[in-house]
Design a protein around this motif. Structure first.
Motif, PDB file in Angstrom:
ATOM      1  N   LEU A  36      39.775  32.544   6.765  1.00 53.06           N
ATOM      2  CA  LEU A  36      39.332  34.315   6.569  1.00 53.06           C
ATOM      3  C   LEU A  36      39.325  33.824   4.781  1.00 53.06           C
ATOM      4  N   HIS A  37      39.725  32.729   4.816  1.00 49.23           N
ATOM      5  CA  HIS A  37      39.916  33.093   3.046  1.00 49.23           C
ATOM      6  C   HIS A  37      38.291  32.826   2.445  1.00 49.23           C
ATOM      7  N   LEU A  38      37.351  31.724   3.254  1.00 51.84           N
ATOM      8  CA  LEU A  38      35.347  32.077   3.348  1.00 51.84           C
ATOM      9  C   LEU A  38      35.631  34.130   3.403  1.00 51.84           C
ATOM     10  N   MET A  39      36.140  34.531   4.372  1.00 50.47           N
ATOM     11  CA  MET A  39      35.903  35.632   4.535  1.00 50.47           C
ATOM     12  C   MET A  39      36.052  36.916   2.734  1.00 50.47           C
ATOM     13  N   MET A  40      37.902  36.362   2.315  1.00 52.57           N
ATOM     14  CA  MET A  40      37.879  36.840   1.521  1.00 52.57           C
ATOM     15  C   MET A  40      37.145  36.236   0.409  1.00 52.57           C
ATOM     16  N   TYR A  41      36.664  35.368   0.359  1.00 50.18           N
ATOM     17  CA  TYR A  41      35.825  35.140  -0.848  1.00 50.18           C
ATOM     18  C   TYR A  41      34.504  35.974  -0.970  1.00 50.18           C
ATOM     19  N   LYS A  42      33.908  36.443   0.171  1.00 51.97           N
ATOM     20  CA  LYS A  42      32.456  37.149   0.260  1.00 51.97           C
ATOM     21  C   LYS A  42      32.825  38.610  -0.091  1.00 51.97           C
ATOM     22  N   ILE A  43      34.418  39.044   0.575  1.00 51.67           N
ATOM     23  CA  ILE A  43      34.404  40.529   0.204  1.00 51.67           C
ATOM     24  C   ILE A  43      35.064  40.435  -1.331  1.00 51.67           C
ATOM     25  N   GLU A  44      35.321  39.563  -2.334  1.00 55.04           N
ATOM     26  CA  GLU A  44      35.136  39.738  -3.700  1.00 55.04           C
ATOM     27  C   GLU A  44      34.047  39.983  -3.933  1.00 55.04           C
ATOM     28  N   LEU A  45      32.912  38.839  -3.776  1.00 56.69           N
ATOM     29  CA  LEU A  45      31.338  39.002  -4.190  1.00 56.69           C
ATOM     30  C   LEU A  45      30.941  40.252  -3.838  1.00 56.69           C
ATOM     31  N   LEU A  46      31.022  40.869  -2.847  1.00 56.69           N
ATOM     32  CA  LEU A  46      30.383  41.661  -2.440  1.00 56.69           C
ATOM     33  C   LEU A  46      30.905  43.466  -3.440  1.00 56.69           C
ATOM     34  N   SER A  47      32.525  43.035  -4.095  1.00 54.00           N
ATOM     35  CA  SER A  47      32.935  44.267  -4.558  1.00 54.00           C
ATOM     36  C   SER A  47      32.784  43.717  -6.044  1.00 54.00           C
ATOM     37  N   GLN A  48      31.829  43.230  -6.165  1.00 51.27           N
ATOM     38  CA  GLN A  48      31.654  42.517  -7.578  1.00 51.27           C
ATOM     39  C   GLN A  48      30.373  43.297  -8.110  1.00 51.27           C
ATOM     40  N   GLY A  49      29.443  43.630  -6.608  1.00 51.26           N
ATOM     41  CA  GLY A  49      28.320  43.829  -6.691  1.00 51.26           C
ATOM     42  C   GLY A  49      27.417  42.654  -6.128  1.00 51.26           C
ATOM     43  N   ALA A  50      27.932  41.649  -5.667  1.00 50.56           N
ATOM     44  CA  ALA A  50      26.765  40.693  -5.516  1.00 50.56           C
ATOM     45  C   ALA A  50      26.687  40.611  -3.677  1.00 50.56           C
ATOM     46  N   PHE A  51      25.589  41.610  -3.607  1.00 45.72           N
ATOM     47  CA  PHE A  51      25.145  42.285  -2.418  1.00 45.72           C
ATOM     48  C   PHE A  51      24.580  41.023  -2.080  1.00 45.72           C
ATOM     49  N   ASP A  52      23.884  40.466  -2.806  1.00 45.67           N
ATOM     50  CA  ASP A  52      22.985  39.704  -1.990  1.00 45.67           C
ATOM     51  C   ASP A  52      23.756  38.106  -1.169  1.00 45.67           C
ATOM     52  N   ALA A  53      25.300  37.449  -2.173  1.00 47.94           N
ATOM     53  CA  ALA A  53      25.968  36.626  -1.993  1.00 47.94           C
ATOM     54  C   ALA A  53      26.409  36.280  -0.207  1.00 47.94           C
ATOM     55  N   ARG A  54      25.761  35.218   0.252  1.00 47.92           N
ATOM     56  CA  ARG A  54      25.936  34.956   1.141  1.00 47.92           C
ATOM     57  C   ARG A  54      26.374  33.239   1.562  1.00 47.92           C
TER      58      ARG A  54
END
Length: 181
Positions: free
Chosen positions: A106-124
C-alpha cells in the motif's frame, strides 16, 4: 497414592467404604475424605458385569490423594498456559507478516499516486502479487499511460490548431493584400 476398592452385587457405597476400613461419615465435601492426616478424593463408578456372569450392581471406588490430584492439575494448567501463549505468539507473528506484506504494498501504491498527482504520468512502480492491490496498481499504470497519451494528443492537436490559425492568418493577410492592390 491410589487405592482401588471393589464391591460385588448388592453392595452400596457405605458397605464398600466400611469394607475398606473407611467410615462413610468421614466423607466430606461430597467426595473428599480425611484419613490418617491425608485428604483423598473419592471417585465412584457403577459397573454392569451381568454379561460376564459376575452379576449387577458392582461399584468401583478409587481413592486418590488430593495432593497428587492438585499437582496433576497444576501441571496440566501450566501446560495449557504454555500452549496458549505459544499459539498467541504464532498468531501475532503471522499477523505481523501479513500486515507488513499488505501495508508495504500500500505504501508503494501511495508513492505511485503521489507521483501521478505531481504529473509524472510515465512513472511505473511494480507492486508484486496477483491480488486486488496489484490489480489497482496496474490500473494506475494504465491510467497514467492514458493520461500521458491524452496530454500528447492534446499537445499535437494544439500544435495543429496553431498551424491552422497561422495559415488562416497568412491567408487572410494575403487576401487583404490582394484586395488592396
Amino acid at each position: 497414592g491410589q487405592r482401588k476398592l471393589c464391591g460385588g452385587g448388592g453392595y452400596d457405597f457405605d458397605n464398600i467404604m466400611a469394607d475398606a476400613g473407611v467410615n462413610p461419615a468421614d466423607v466430606v465435601d461430597g467426595g473428599m475424605i480425611d484419613r490418617a492426616g491425608a485428604r483423598y478424593a473419592v471417585h465412584r463408578s457403577q459397573l454392569n458385569l451381568g454379561e460376564a456372569g459376575l452379576g449387577r450392581g458392582w461399584q468401583v471406588i478409587y481413592l486418590q490423594q488430593y495432593d497428587q490430584i492438585s499437582r496433576d492439575i497444576g501441571g496440566q494448567i501450566a501446560s495449557s498456559i504454555f500452549v496458549c501463549a505459544l499459539i498467541a505468539l504464532l498468531a501475532l507473528g503471522l499477523t505481523l507478516v501479513v500486515s507488513r506484506s499488505i501495508t508495504g504494498r500500500l505504501h508503494l501504491m501511495m508513492y505511485k499516486i503521489e507521483l501521478l498527482s505531481q504529473g509524472a504520468f510515465d512513472a511505473r512502480i511494480e507492486v508484486p502479487g496477483g491480488d486486488e492491490i496489484a490489480r489497482i496498481s496496474q490500473s494506475f499504470d494504465e491510467m497514467g499511460a492514458r493520461i500521458q497519451k491524452l496530454i500528447r494528443d492534446n499537445a499535437q492537436a494544439y500544435e495543429r490548431l496553431l498551424v491552422s490559425e497561422s495559415r488562416q492568418k497568412d491567408l487572410l493577410i494575403g487576401w487583404k493584400n490582394a484586395e488592396y492592390q
